[in-house]
Write a protein that holds these residues in place. Structure first.
Motif, PDB file in Angstrom:
ATOM      1  N   CYS A  19      17.687 -28.842  21.921  1.00 18.14           N
ATOM      2  CA  CYS A  19      17.411 -27.928  20.809  1.00 18.14           C
ATOM      3  C   CYS A  19      15.941 -27.511  20.782  1.00 18.14           C
ATOM      4  O   CYS A  19      15.624 -26.324  20.660  1.00 18.14           O
ATOM      5  N   PHE A  20      15.037 -28.484  20.882  1.00 19.98           N
ATOM      6  CA  PHE A  20      13.612 -28.151  20.905  1.00 19.98           C
ATOM      7  C   PHE A  20      13.278 -27.287  22.123  1.00 19.98           C
ATOM      8  O   PHE A  20      12.504 -26.322  22.025  1.00 19.98           O
ATOM      9  N   ASP A  21      13.833 -27.636  23.297  1.00 20.53           N
ATOM     10  CA  ASP A  21      13.603 -26.832  24.502  1.00 20.53           C
ATOM     11  C   ASP A  21      14.066 -25.390  24.284  1.00 20.53           C
ATOM     12  O   ASP A  21      13.381 -24.434  24.672  1.00 20.53           O
ATOM     13  N   THR A  22      15.238 -25.244  23.654  1.00 20.47           N
ATOM     14  CA  THR A  22      15.796 -23.914  23.410  1.00 20.47           C
ATOM     15  C   THR A  22      14.897 -23.102  22.491  1.00 20.47           C
ATOM     16  O   THR A  22      14.647 -21.910  22.738  1.00 20.47           O
ATOM     17  N   LEU A  23      14.395 -23.737  21.434  1.00 18.33           N
ATOM     18  CA  LEU A  23      13.535 -23.020  20.501  1.00 18.33           C
ATOM     19  C   LEU A  23      12.208 -22.637  21.170  1.00 18.33           C
ATOM     20  O   LEU A  23      11.716 -21.518  20.979  1.00 18.33           O
ATOM     21  N   GLU A  24      11.643 -23.529  21.952  1.00 18.13           N
ATOM     22  CA  GLU A  24      10.396 -23.211  22.645  1.00 18.13           C
ATOM     23  C   GLU A  24      10.602 -22.083  23.650  1.00 18.13           C
ATOM     24  O   GLU A  24       9.747 -21.187  23.784  1.00 18.13           O
ATOM     25  N   CYS A  25      11.733 -22.090  24.370  1.00 16.22           N
ATOM     26  CA  CYS A  25      12.030 -21.004  25.308  1.00 16.22           C
ATOM     27  C   CYS A  25      12.153 -19.674  24.573  1.00 16.22           C
ATOM     28  O   CYS A  25      11.716 -18.627  25.077  1.00 16.22           O
ATOM     29  N   HIS A  26      12.755 -19.712  23.383  1.00 15.13           N
ATOM     30  CA  HIS A  26      12.849 -18.486  22.583  1.00 15.13           C
ATOM     31  C   HIS A  26      11.460 -17.947  22.262  1.00 15.13           C
ATOM     32  O   HIS A  26      11.202 -16.743  22.418  1.00 15.13           O
ATOM     33  N   PHE A  27      10.559 -18.823  21.822  1.00 15.40           N
ATOM     34  CA  PHE A  27       9.209 -18.385  21.487  1.00 15.40           C
ATOM     35  C   PHE A  27       8.456 -17.888  22.724  1.00 15.40           C
ATOM     36  O   PHE A  27       7.603 -16.997  22.620  1.00 15.40           O
ATOM     37  N   ASP A  28       8.768 -18.457  23.891  1.00 15.71           N
ATOM     38  CA  ASP A  28       8.097 -18.050  25.127  1.00 15.71           C
ATOM     39  C   ASP A  28       8.733 -16.816  25.758  1.00 15.71           C
ATOM     40  O   ASP A  28       8.198 -16.271  26.741  1.00 15.71           O
ATOM     41  N   GLY A  29       9.886 -16.397  25.223  1.00 16.38           N
ATOM     42  CA  GLY A  29      10.574 -15.222  25.755  1.00 16.38           C
ATOM     43  C   GLY A  29      11.214 -15.438  27.111  1.00 16.38           C
ATOM     44  O   GLY A  29      11.335 -14.493  27.904  1.00 16.38           O
ATOM     45  N   VAL A  30      11.625 -16.672  27.388  1.00 17.53           N
ATOM     46  CA  VAL A  30      12.252 -16.975  28.675  1.00 17.53           C
ATOM     47  C   VAL A  30      13.674 -17.507  28.442  1.00 17.53           C
ATOM     48  O   VAL A  30      14.048 -17.851  27.323  1.00 17.53           O
ATOM     49  N   ARG A  31      14.423 -17.557  29.517  1.00 15.03           N
ATOM     50  CA  ARG A  31      15.810 -18.021  29.430  1.00 15.03           C
ATOM     51  C   ARG A  31      15.858 -19.471  28.956  1.00 15.03           C
ATOM     52  O   ARG A  31      15.002 -20.284  29.313  1.00 15.03           O
ATOM     53  N   GLY A  32      16.879 -19.781  28.174  1.00 11.79           N
ATOM     54  CA  GLY A  32      17.020 -21.122  27.637  1.00 11.79           C
ATOM     55  C   GLY A  32      17.309 -22.168  28.701  1.00 11.79           C
ATOM     56  O   GLY A  32      17.701 -21.838  29.826  1.00 11.79           O
ATOM     57  N   PRO A  33      17.146 -23.450  28.363  1.00 13.20           N
ATOM     58  CA  PRO A  33      17.316 -24.533  29.336  1.00 13.20           C
ATOM     59  C   PRO A  33      18.780 -24.757  29.697  1.00 13.20           C
ATOM     60  O   PRO A  33      19.685 -24.431  28.928  1.00 13.20           O
TER      61      PRO A  33
END
Length: 207
Positions: A19-33
């Protein structure tokens, strides 16, 4: 009353890290884990809370909680509901990157659904419940749920919890014993796991 069954699906730190990885990827504008946990098919909820004062002893406040009572494929649904609960819970503004350090995340995997019970056929701290009933004035069908930890966290009795849940469902009239007795209740259990952002970072750095 039916006996309590063994929890089928266990929430783990891997789920919350995702979940944290997914949220950070969203903020970074990259594909989710990609998920690294075992897949499952179950209902789930993702809850975000924030410590407003910045200290570990501060009581966290809800920032988003959304899930599904319908069984979903966990590999795809966990990331989906991570972002829905963080960004699209209409009760709150979307979570922003600057809030990450104060967040904690809880993943709840729901199981052991038992249907067609009376309004009091559940145990505080053990069961979540879904209630279905009709508004006695309009005849409109109403429904709502509380996760298993809610009644215990609020210090409610069974009756206080059910009366609050009826209001959550959209009923604001007088609650009588007769009305409570019309409720069709489904009870369920959950396995949950919680990590703070600091715990998440520490686990990521140790791997």
């Amino acid at each position: 009353m039916p006996e309590t069954a063994v929890i089928e699906h266990q929430a783990t730190s891997e789920h919350v890290i995702h979940c944290f990885d997914t949220l950070e990827c969203h903020f970074d504008g990259v594909r989710g884990p990609r998920p690294v946990f075992q897949d499952a098919y179950c209902p789930l909820f993702v809850t975000w809370k924030k410590r407003m004062g910045g200290r570990a002893t501060d009581e966290p406040h809800l920032r988003g909680c959304i899930g599904t009572l319908e069984p979903k494929d966990l590999h795809s649904a966990l990331g989906e509901y991570t972002l829905i609960s963080a960004l699209r819970d209409r009760r709150f503004n979307p979570i922003e990157r600057k809030e990450l350090a104060g967040l904690e995340c809880t993943v709840s995997l729901l199981t052991n659904f038992e249907r067609q019970l009376g309004w009091s056929d559940w145990e505080v701290g053990t069961h979540g419940m879904i209630i279905d009933f009709e508004d006695p004035t309009s005849g409109r069908p109403l429904s709502a749920t509380y996760l298993p930890e809610i009644a215990h966290q609020q210090g409610w009795t069974k009756q206080e919890c059910i009366d609050s849940l009826m209001q959550k469902a959209g009923y604001y009239g007088k609650v009588t014993d007769a009305l409570r007795n019309t409720i069709k209740l489904t009870r369920y259990q959950s396995s949950l796991h919680t990590l703070s952002y600091q715990e998440y970072i520490a686990m990521k750095e140790s791997n």
